[in-house]
Scaffold this active site. Structure first.
Site, PDB file in Angstrom:
ATOM      1  N   GLU A 127       4.606   0.085 -12.737  1.00  0.00           N
ATOM      2  CA  GLU A 127       2.907  -0.704 -12.824  1.00  0.00           C
ATOM      3  C   GLU A 127       2.513   1.189 -13.920  1.00  0.00           C
ATOM      4  OE1 GLU A 127       1.775  -2.357  -9.594  1.00  0.00           O
ATOM      5  OE2 GLU A 127       2.606  -3.935  -9.841  1.00  0.00           O
ATOM      6  N   ASN A 144       6.290 -11.568   4.452  1.00  0.00           N
ATOM      7  CA  ASN A 144       5.793 -11.491   2.895  1.00  0.00           C
ATOM      8  C   ASN A 144       6.716 -12.739   2.347  1.00  0.00           C
ATOM      9  OD1 ASN A 144       6.611 -11.320   0.341  1.00  0.00           O
ATOM     10  ND2 ASN A 144       7.065  -9.437   0.955  1.00  0.00           N
ATOM     11  N   TYR A 180      -2.161   0.944   4.610  1.00  0.00           N
ATOM     12  CA  TYR A 180      -1.901   0.164   5.124  1.00  0.00           C
ATOM     13  C   TYR A 180      -3.092  -0.047   6.146  1.00  0.00           C
ATOM     14  CZ  TYR A 180       3.145  -0.335   4.284  1.00  0.00           C
ATOM     15  OH  TYR A 180       4.172  -0.038   3.465  1.00  0.00           O
ATOM     16  N   CYS A 202       3.038  -6.521  -2.396  1.00  0.00           N
ATOM     17  CA  CYS A 202       3.668  -5.739  -0.883  1.00  0.00           C
ATOM     18  C   CYS A 202       3.934  -3.810  -1.601  1.00  0.00           C
ATOM     19  CB  CYS A 202       4.170  -5.826  -0.535  1.00  0.00           C
ATOM     20  SG  CYS A 202       5.878  -7.020  -0.728  1.00  0.00           S
ATOM     21  N   HIS A 203       4.312  -4.154  -2.363  1.00  0.00           N
ATOM     22  CA  HIS A 203       4.669  -2.988  -3.143  1.00  0.00           C
ATOM     23  C   HIS A 203       3.590  -1.677  -3.627  1.00  0.00           C
ATOM     24  CE1 HIS A 203       4.165  -5.653  -6.673  1.00  0.00           C
ATOM     25  NE2 HIS A 203       4.250  -3.929  -7.480  1.00  0.00           N
TER      26      HIS A 203
END
Length: 103
Positions: free
Chosen positions: A81, A46, A23, A54-55
């Site tokens: 991912e 979001n 962040y 956002c993850h």
DNA sequence: CCAATGACTAATC
DNA sequence: CGATTAGCCATTG
């Protein structure tokens, strides 16, 4: 919905797959190195989670931070991912942390 | 404008 | 390492 939010989401979209950012980095990228909190708020607001990675936003220490659908959900997405998560923290965080490219 | 809230951070004990 | 405090920002009532 606000402009700030859009900016945050836009930054999140810049994060490549298999990488994560903090962040703090996002806030800094937006010119508010101390707005990590505001950034987190934007992530929570979001509207399209799958459209906005956002993850891929984690805490400054590599912690997952939080997630509208639950921290567990975030972990799974990251693992999908290629981001390994251990004890609620990102493995090799320093190596996976992504830095924004300010033109 | 004031007060309160939140997916944060850094420092201190 | 875990818990606590103070600081900072944007949004909302």
């Amino acid at each position: 919905m606000t402009i700030f939010n859009k900016k945050v989401w836009s930054a999140l979209k810049l994060i490549p797959c298999g990488r994560v950012t903090t962040y703090q980095e996002i806030a800094n990228y937006l010119g508010k190195s101390k707005a990590a909190r505001a950034v987190g708020n934007a992530c929570g607001h979001n509207p399209d989670a799958p459209k906005v990675p956002c993850h891929r936003a984690v805490k400054s220490d590599g912690g997952l931070g939080g997630y509208s659908g639950g921290a567990t959900r975030k972990i799974e997405l990251l693992r999908e991912e290629g981001v390994e998560v251990r004890k609620g923290k990102v493995a090799e965080f320093s190596n996976k942390k992504f830095a924004f490219d300010k033109v």
